[in-house]
Write an enzyme that holds these catalytic residues in place. Sequence first.
Site, PDB file in Angstrom:
ATOM      1  N   LYS A 250     -30.071  65.277  -5.677  1.00 52.92           N
ATOM      2  CA  LYS A 250     -30.894  65.278  -4.459  1.00 52.92           C
ATOM      3  C   LYS A 250     -31.953  64.182  -4.539  1.00 52.92           C
ATOM      4  O   LYS A 250     -32.712  64.122  -5.517  1.00 52.92           O
ATOM      5  CB  LYS A 250     -31.591  66.641  -4.316  1.00 52.92           C
ATOM      6  CG  LYS A 250     -32.617  66.715  -3.194  1.00 52.92           C
ATOM      7  CD  LYS A 250     -33.139  68.122  -3.044  1.00 52.92           C
ATOM      8  CE  LYS A 250     -34.167  68.227  -1.941  1.00 52.92           C
ATOM      9  NZ  LYS A 250     -35.474  67.679  -2.298  1.00 52.92           N
ATOM     10  N   SER A 272     -31.981  62.002   0.784  1.00 56.92           N
ATOM     11  CA  SER A 272     -33.283  62.649   0.972  1.00 56.92           C
ATOM     12  C   SER A 272     -34.413  61.762   0.478  1.00 56.92           C
ATOM     13  O   SER A 272     -34.249  61.024  -0.497  1.00 56.92           O
ATOM     14  CB  SER A 272     -33.281  63.959   0.157  1.00 56.92           C
ATOM     15  OG  SER A 272     -34.583  64.490   0.034  1.00 56.92           O
ATOM     16  N   HIS A 274     -37.361  63.481   0.021  1.00 59.38           N
ATOM     17  CA  HIS A 274     -38.275  64.539  -0.398  1.00 59.38           C
ATOM     18  C   HIS A 274     -39.213  64.933   0.757  1.00 59.38           C
ATOM     19  O   HIS A 274     -40.378  65.252   0.567  1.00 59.38           O
ATOM     20  CB  HIS A 274     -39.094  64.052  -1.594  1.00 59.38           C
ATOM     21  CG  HIS A 274     -39.382  65.079  -2.636  1.00 59.38           C
ATOM     22  ND1 HIS A 274     -38.811  65.072  -3.889  1.00 59.38           N
ATOM     23  CD2 HIS A 274     -40.212  66.156  -2.638  1.00 59.38           C
ATOM     24  CE1 HIS A 274     -39.292  66.077  -4.612  1.00 59.38           C
ATOM     25  NE2 HIS A 274     -40.146  66.755  -3.873  1.00 59.38           N
ATOM     26  N   ASP A 305     -31.336  65.794   3.963  1.00 57.02           N
ATOM     27  CA  ASP A 305     -32.500  66.592   4.355  1.00 57.02           C
ATOM     28  C   ASP A 305     -33.648  65.687   4.717  1.00 57.02           C
ATOM     29  O   ASP A 305     -33.744  64.559   4.255  1.00 57.02           O
ATOM     30  CB  ASP A 305     -32.893  67.597   3.264  1.00 57.02           C
ATOM     31  CG  ASP A 305     -33.398  66.931   1.994  1.00 57.02           C
ATOM     32  OD1 ASP A 305     -34.568  66.508   1.956  1.00 57.02           O
ATOM     33  OD2 ASP A 305     -32.624  66.836   1.017  1.00 57.02           O
ATOM     34  N   GLY A 307     -36.707  66.250   8.091  1.00 58.77           N
ATOM     35  CA  GLY A 307     -37.003  66.186   9.525  1.00 58.77           C
ATOM     36  C   GLY A 307     -36.208  67.130  10.399  1.00 58.77           C
ATOM     37  O   GLY A 307     -36.343  67.077  11.624  1.00 58.77           O
ATOM     38  N   ILE A 308     -35.385  67.992   9.821  1.00 58.79           N
ATOM     39  CA  ILE A 308     -34.576  68.896  10.660  1.00 58.79           C
ATOM     40  C   ILE A 308     -35.476  69.971  11.268  1.00 58.79           C
ATOM     41  O   ILE A 308     -36.107  70.760  10.558  1.00 58.79           O
ATOM     42  CB  ILE A 308     -33.473  69.589   9.807  1.00 58.79           C
ATOM     43  CG1 ILE A 308     -32.537  68.572   9.153  1.00 58.79           C
ATOM     44  CG2 ILE A 308     -32.721  70.635  10.657  1.00 58.79           C
ATOM     45  CD1 ILE A 308     -31.510  67.957  10.044  1.00 58.79           C
ATOM     46  N   ARG A 309     -35.540  69.988  12.592  1.00 58.77           N
ATOM     47  CA  ARG A 309     -36.335  71.018  13.296  1.00 58.77           C
ATOM     48  C   ARG A 309     -35.556  71.663  14.437  1.00 58.77           C
ATOM     49  O   ARG A 309     -36.047  72.599  15.064  1.00 58.77           O
ATOM     50  CB  ARG A 309     -37.622  70.405  13.889  1.00 58.77           C
ATOM     51  CG  ARG A 309     -38.561  69.778  12.872  1.00 58.77           C
ATOM     52  CD  ARG A 309     -39.204  70.802  11.926  1.00 58.77           C
ATOM     53  NE  ARG A 309     -40.138  70.156  11.028  1.00 58.77           N
ATOM     54  CZ  ARG A 309     -39.790  69.584   9.861  1.00 58.77           C
ATOM     55  NH1 ARG A 309     -38.532  69.613   9.453  1.00 58.77           N
ATOM     56  NH2 ARG A 309     -40.698  69.001   9.104  1.00 58.77           N
TER      57      ARG A 309
HETATM   58  C1  LIG Z   1     -44.116  72.357   0.150  1.00 56.75           C
HETATM   59  C2  LIG Z   1     -42.928  71.557  -0.301  1.00 56.75           C
HETATM   60  C3  LIG Z   1     -42.565  71.541  -1.640  1.00 56.75           C
HETATM   61  C4  LIG Z   1     -41.440  70.834  -2.071  1.00 56.75           C
HETATM   62  N1  LIG Z   1     -41.068  70.897  -3.376  1.00 56.75           N
HETATM   63  C5  LIG Z   1     -39.903  70.324  -3.767  1.00 56.75           C
HETATM   64  C6  LIG Z   1     -39.428  70.484  -5.090  1.00 56.75           C
HETATM   65  O1  LIG Z   1     -40.029  71.165  -5.921  1.00 56.75           O
HETATM   66  N2  LIG Z   1     -38.258  69.876  -5.428  1.00 56.75           N
HETATM   67  C7  LIG Z   1     -37.544  69.125  -4.528  1.00 56.75           C
HETATM   68  O2  LIG Z   1     -36.491  68.598  -4.865  1.00 56.75           O
HETATM   69  N3  LIG Z   1     -37.988  68.952  -3.269  1.00 56.75           N
HETATM   70  C8  LIG Z   1     -39.134  69.539  -2.864  1.00 56.75           C
HETATM   71  N4  LIG Z   1     -39.564  69.394  -1.574  1.00 56.75           N
HETATM   72  C9  LIG Z   1     -38.757  68.584  -0.622  1.00 56.75           C
HETATM   73  C10 LIG Z   1     -37.694  69.448   0.063  1.00 56.75           C
HETATM   74  O3  LIG Z   1     -36.740  69.932  -0.837  1.00 56.75           O
HETATM   75  C11 LIG Z   1     -36.966  68.669   1.161  1.00 56.75           C
HETATM   76  O4  LIG Z   1     -36.435  67.496   0.594  1.00 56.75           O
HETATM   77  C12 LIG Z   1     -37.856  68.306   2.352  1.00 56.75           C
HETATM   78  O5  LIG Z   1     -38.814  69.299   2.582  1.00 56.75           O
HETATM   79  C13 LIG Z   1     -36.991  68.122   3.583  1.00 56.75           C
HETATM   80  O6  LIG Z   1     -37.764  67.745   4.675  1.00 56.75           O
HETATM   81  P1  LIG Z   1     -38.265  68.766   5.812  1.00 56.75           P
HETATM   82  O7  LIG Z   1     -39.407  69.522   5.236  1.00 56.75           O
HETATM   83  O8  LIG Z   1     -38.643  67.877   6.926  1.00 56.75           O
HETATM   84  O9  LIG Z   1     -37.087  69.670   6.127  1.00 56.75           O
HETATM   85  C14 LIG Z   1     -40.694  70.088  -1.125  1.00 56.75           C
HETATM   86  C15 LIG Z   1     -41.061  70.090   0.223  1.00 56.75           C
HETATM   87  C16 LIG Z   1     -42.166  70.813   0.641  1.00 56.75           C
HETATM   88  C17 LIG Z   1     -42.520  70.818   2.109  1.00 56.75           C
END
Ligand SMILES: Cc1cc2nc3c(=O)[nH]c(=O)nc-3n(C[C@H](O)[C@H](O)[C@H](O)COP(=O)(O)O)c2cc1C
Length: 379
Positions: A250, A272, A274, A305, A307-309
Amino acid sequence: MLSRRSAFRSLAALAAGSPLWSQEEDVNTPVNIHEFEEIAKRKLHKLAYDFIASGAEDERTLRANREAFDRVFLLPRVMNDVSNIDTSLDLLGTRHDFPIFIAPTGGKSLVIRDADETVAAGALASKIAICTATGAQKILEEGKPLVWWTNTIGTPDKASAVQYCKRVEDQGAKAIVLTVDNPYQSNRDRNNRNRFDYGYMQTGVPKPGEPIPPPRVPAKAVMHKPHTPNLTWEWLEWARGAAKIPVIVKGVLNPLDAALAVQRGAHAISVSNHGGRQLDGAIASLDALPACVDAVGGKIPVLMDGGIRRGQDILKALALGAKGVLIGRAPLWGLAAFGQPGVERVLWMLGAELKLAMGLAGVRRLADIDRSLVRRIPA
Ligand SMILES: Cc1cc2nc3c(=O)[nH]c(=O)nc-3n(C[C@H](O)[C@H](O)[C@H](O)COP(=O)(O)O)c2cc1C
């Protein structure tokens, strides 16, 4: 101003003998994920809201993740029989009702009580797979059949990784998600401004309306903290052998890395950034998707992943080659707004919106979705 919806609710409440102007919000009040976020924002302390909502630095990538969806338009097909829409898929040996998976979101229990377990319970009730490291623990111990993936973030140390793989496999994990885009703790201006730090693990965050406590750490103190700076493709090759379950990489954005992930044995990747939380200025996930899909050439499934809403966002991502999407913040807004029922409602909404978008776009099965269904404007 009273919206039409709340006016209607008040009228119904009046008929039932409740006072005319009682307008209590419940889980059915928000009509979309954006409204869940608005309620969550009101209910959370600013510091907690910012922790979830924020991206790195100027939040260019965070914004770009959403804006990328605005530039992609659908070219619906007509006169297809869409009386029965099937959103199910097989992914890495498991059948899923929807191409929707809950992304790993570490630290949420820091800002919302029992968040890990509550989101896991919501996922379980909704039969949606979740990626979680620790949150599903109690549910797993109770023997409930949660489809879950686990997320390994940590310094690669082979002995503990072997132990880790064995433990999660015994507990029933269906895949390991290896996050590769966080060699270092990123620089998040909102957290820095709020003096956010992991000390809240012990104390809990302040309640909404309470002032932000005096600084405990200097702003930017956590920036550059190493997470996995020595994670390499060799590690992936080794981990793939050590784990009996599939490894999903990822955090890929560059097609060169997408090709390498295939070569080095990843079972799937997620395109992604993140959620815009790591390298600000990185390309939007949706914009990076087509080139990564091409580089993978159908050899392994590509997820995405960021921005999906909306259900139509999922349809666009699938049209650009994703097999499924991970959602990060959306279930957290449901959680913060209404607890487990909020998580379930958000998941239901995304599934229902996807089904509707497919019906309106004239596609009956996920396999019928391809690039002919979308156009990027400007091209
Ligand atoms: C509060 C928060 C904590 C996150 N922690 C991790 C994590 O520990 N490991 C990880 O791979 N991604 C982490 N992410 C990223 C998410 O897995 C994901 O890639 C991202 O939120 C996707 O975007 P979206 O919030 O617009 O759906 C985190 C995202 C948020 C919002």
